[in-house]
Design a protein around this motif. Structure first.
Motif, PDB file in Angstrom:
ATOM      1  N   VAL A   1      49.935  45.290  36.212  1.00  0.00           N
ATOM      2  CA  VAL A   1      48.907  44.722  37.089  1.00  0.00           C
ATOM      3  C   VAL A   1      49.384  43.388  37.659  1.00  0.00           C
ATOM      4  N   LEU A   2      48.711  42.973  38.716  1.00  0.00           N
ATOM      5  CA  LEU A   2      48.823  41.612  39.243  1.00  0.00           C
ATOM      6  C   LEU A   2      47.569  40.876  38.827  1.00  0.00           C
ATOM      7  N   THR A   3      47.712  39.669  38.310  1.00  0.00           N
ATOM      8  CA  THR A   3      46.547  38.852  37.975  1.00  0.00           C
ATOM      9  C   THR A   3      46.622  37.531  38.737  1.00  0.00           C
ATOM     10  N   ALA A   4      45.459  37.038  39.153  1.00  0.00           N
ATOM     11  CA  ALA A   4      45.381  35.814  39.948  1.00  0.00           C
ATOM     12  C   ALA A   4      44.254  34.942  39.417  1.00  0.00           C
ATOM     13  N   ALA A   5      44.497  33.634  39.350  1.00  0.00           N
ATOM     14  CA  ALA A   5      43.486  32.713  38.819  1.00  0.00           C
ATOM     15  C   ALA A   5      43.615  31.366  39.499  1.00  0.00           C
ATOM     16  N   GLY A   6      42.564  30.560  39.357  1.00  0.00           N
ATOM     17  CA  GLY A   6      42.582  29.233  39.973  1.00  0.00           C
ATOM     18  C   GLY A   6      41.312  28.461  39.682  1.00  0.00           C
ATOM     19  N   ASN A   7      40.565  28.133  40.738  1.00  0.00           N
ATOM     20  CA  ASN A   7      39.417  27.237  40.617  1.00  0.00           C
ATOM     21  C   ASN A   7      38.149  27.956  40.170  1.00  0.00           C
ATOM     22  N   SER A   8      38.223  28.639  39.038  1.00  0.00           N
ATOM     23  CA  SER A   8      37.047  29.259  38.415  1.00  0.00           C
ATOM     24  C   SER A   8      37.432  29.672  37.010  1.00  0.00           C
ATOM     25  N   CYS A   9      36.473  30.210  36.265  1.00  0.00           N
ATOM     26  CA  CYS A   9      36.738  30.659  34.897  1.00  0.00           C
ATOM     27  C   CYS A   9      37.200  32.109  34.873  1.00  0.00           C
ATOM     28  N   ARG A  10      37.481  32.696  36.033  1.00  0.00           N
ATOM     29  CA  ARG A  10      37.821  34.115  36.111  1.00  0.00           C
ATOM     30  C   ARG A  10      39.308  34.336  36.407  1.00  0.00           C
ATOM     31  N   VAL A  11      39.825  35.418  35.850  1.00  0.00           N
ATOM     32  CA  VAL A  11      41.170  35.893  36.160  1.00  0.00           C
ATOM     33  C   VAL A  11      41.009  37.254  36.824  1.00  0.00           C
ATOM     34  N   ASP A  12      41.344  37.341  38.094  1.00  0.00           N
ATOM     35  CA  ASP A  12      41.199  38.597  38.825  1.00  0.00           C
ATOM     36  C   ASP A  12      42.341  39.545  38.493  1.00  0.00           C
ATOM     37  N   VAL A  13      42.006  40.821  38.325  1.00  0.00           N
ATOM     38  CA  VAL A  13      42.986  41.845  37.976  1.00  0.00           C
ATOM     39  C   VAL A  13      43.074  42.860  39.109  1.00  0.00           C
ATOM     40  N   PHE A  14      44.295  43.050  39.607  1.00  0.00           N
ATOM     41  CA  PHE A  14      44.559  44.006  40.683  1.00  0.00           C
ATOM     42  C   PHE A  14      45.413  45.136  40.105  1.00  0.00           C
ATOM     43  N   THR A  15      44.821  46.337  39.981  1.00  0.00           N
ATOM     44  CA  THR A  15      45.580  47.466  39.438  1.00  0.00           C
ATOM     45  C   THR A  15      46.508  48.056  40.486  1.00  0.00           C
ATOM     46  N   ASN A  16      46.185  47.884  41.735  1.00  0.00           N
ATOM     47  CA  ASN A  16      47.158  48.072  42.815  1.00  0.00           C
ATOM     48  C   ASN A  16      46.941  46.909  43.766  1.00  0.00           C
ATOM     49  N   LEU A  17      47.778  46.774  44.754  1.00  0.00           N
ATOM     50  CA  LEU A  17      47.708  45.565  45.590  1.00  0.00           C
ATOM     51  C   LEU A  17      46.606  45.639  46.646  1.00  0.00           C
ATOM     52  N   GLY A  18      45.864  46.736  46.672  1.00  0.00           N
ATOM     53  CA  GLY A  18      44.894  46.903  47.748  1.00  0.00           C
ATOM     54  C   GLY A  18      43.532  46.294  47.502  1.00  0.00           C
ATOM     55  N   TYR A  19      43.166  46.103  46.216  1.00  0.00           N
ATOM     56  CA  TYR A  19      41.825  45.579  45.951  1.00  0.00           C
ATOM     57  C   TYR A  19      41.775  44.986  44.550  1.00  0.00           C
ATOM     58  N   ARG A  20      40.763  44.136  44.310  1.00  0.00           N
ATOM     59  CA  ARG A  20      40.525  43.564  42.984  1.00  0.00           C
ATOM     60  C   ARG A  20      39.745  44.592  42.171  1.00  0.00           C
ATOM     61  N   ALA A  21      40.306  45.017  41.045  1.00  0.00           N
ATOM     62  CA  ALA A  21      39.631  46.034  40.222  1.00  0.00           C
ATOM     63  C   ALA A  21      38.493  45.425  39.421  1.00  0.00           C
ATOM     64  N   PHE A  22      38.741  44.264  38.792  1.00  0.00           N
ATOM     65  CA  PHE A  22      37.726  43.584  37.997  1.00  0.00           C
ATOM     66  C   PHE A  22      38.240  42.178  37.654  1.00  0.00           C
ATOM     67  N   SER A  23      37.432  41.405  36.965  1.00  0.00           N
ATOM     68  CA  SER A  23      37.845  40.057  36.555  1.00  0.00           C
ATOM     69  C   SER A  23      37.666  39.888  35.050  1.00  0.00           C
ATOM     70  N   LEU A  24      38.641  39.229  34.447  1.00  0.00           N
ATOM     71  CA  LEU A  24      38.508  38.742  33.081  1.00  0.00           C
ATOM     72  C   LEU A  24      37.831  37.385  33.144  1.00  0.00           C
ATOM     73  N   SER A  25      37.164  36.973  32.061  1.00  0.00           N
ATOM     74  CA  SER A  25      36.427  35.715  32.128  1.00  0.00           C
ATOM     75  C   SER A  25      36.532  34.949  30.821  1.00  0.00           C
ATOM     76  N   PHE A  26      36.825  33.637  30.927  1.00  0.00           N
ATOM     77  CA  PHE A  26      36.858  32.748  29.769  1.00  0.00           C
ATOM     78  C   PHE A  26      35.502  32.756  29.065  1.00  0.00           C
TER      79      PHE A  26
END
Length: 341
Positions: free
Chosen positions: A316-341
């Motif tokens: 997966v690709l994961t992206a994070a920054g100015n929030s408590c969430r880590v976005d998870v992309f199972t393919n590069l076309g869309y955000r599948a879900f977010s992990l959260s602190f």
């Protein structure tokens, strides 16, 4: 905001405090475990949260699967950078790098294994360490940040073996040319410097902001992100995100993105970048924008590609920054879900 809460705080107030912490959270860094099944994320409160990617990606995943399996206090200040070896998670904050055993973390025994502080010019100097870079062939770690130097640490002995000096302002980012072996560094002084690790000498300097096609004086000269692939480099920040041919020091493609970019990486035949704004950008090498995929954070400071061969189901690709969430992309076309602190 205070990181510690008095023990006598009533439960309701504690919940409010934790909610405020999440509201003002920034996630600076990520690192995938050696097995590829777990992701560590470090925030501005000095905490590291470890998520089970395999559980979150399971067909039986629940909301609880997207919460940390363990969270621990790693540093007093922000966790600016993290990398993983085959056994250890290394994290860096203000002035020092710490090591944690992945095997112990996953047993929820988050005891610090060791800590090291580079030899700074004065004992009062506590600069942030913005970037960590593993050099596998040398079994070494390179640290860089607020003291404008690159420090090389032998991972076998824990000794700092050399300091590379040349930047005139603090360093934001590092990238490794494995074949050479050479290291690229980019900083607030607007320069990308290329270092030969065999001689510990600077062999090339590219002052990006001095090239008219890249320059954006209204954004400043700072280099906030860079990546390399053999003879090619992509970098950005104040200057435009640009693809460079290293041997000729020539900019070949200027990518049409206005917002300063904070993270960039090569991926197959694409370049992925992120920064101000909520989107992960996918670029063709020619400069064409292939896709712009929105995430949940208003600004992105960290991208991680999980390509561990031991766990192909967690690619997966994961992206994070100015929030408590880590976005998870199972393919590069869309955000599948977010992990959260």
């Amino acid at each position: 905001m205070e990181r510690a809460v008095p023990h006598a705080v009533p439960l309701g107030q504690m919940e409010v405090f934790q909610a405020l912490q999440r509201l003002h959270m920034t996630i600076f860094s990520q690192s995938v475990s050696p097995c590829g099944k777990f992701l560590a994320a470090g925030n501005n409160y000095g905490q590291i949260a470890v998520f089970s990617l395999s559980a979150a990606l399971s067909s039986e995943a629940k909301e609880e699967s997207k919460k940390p399996v363990v969270t621990f206090q790693a540093h007093d200040g922000p966790v600016y950078s993290m990398v993983s070896t085959d056994r250890h998670l290394l994290s860096a904050g203000d002035g020092e790098v710490k090591a944690w055993l992945w095997a112990e973390i996953l047993k929820k025994g988050c005891k610090e294994l060791w800590r090291r502080q580079p030899p700074y010019r004065t004992s009062l100097e506590v600069p942030e360490i913005n970037a960590l870079l593993l050099v596998p062939k040398e079994n070494s770690l390179i640290l860089a940040g607020g003291d404008c130097q690159l420090h090389t640490m032998d991972l076998e002995t824990g000794a700092f073996t050399r300091a590379l000096r040349g930047h005139t302002d603090y360093i934001h980012c590092l990238a490794l040319r494995e074949r050479s072996p050479e290291v690229l560094s980019g900083g607030e002084d607007g320069a990308v410097r290329l270092w030969d690790l065999r001689t510990a000498k600077e062999v090339q300097t590219i002052e990006v902001y001095k090239h008219e096609e890249c320059s954006r004086p209204h954004n400043g000269r700072w280099i906030g992100c860079l990546a390399t692939d053999s003879d090619w480099m992509v970098c950005g920040g104040g200057p435009a995100l640009t693809l460079w041919h290293l041997r000729s020091s020539t900019p070949t493609t200027v990518f049409p993105v206005r917002a300063p970019q904070k993270r960039v990486t090569f991926y197959q035949d694409l370049i992925l970048s992120a920064g101000q704004g909520c989107c992960v950008n996918q670029w063709q090498l020619s400069g064409e924008l292939k896709a712009q995929v929105p995430g949940s954070s208003p600004g992105l400071l960290s991208l991680s590609l999980n390509q561990q061969p031991a766990a192909p189901e967690c690619k997966v690709l994961t992206a994070a920054g100015n929030s408590c969430r880590v976005d998870v992309f199972t393919n590069l076309g869309y955000r599948a879900f977010s992990l959260s602190f």
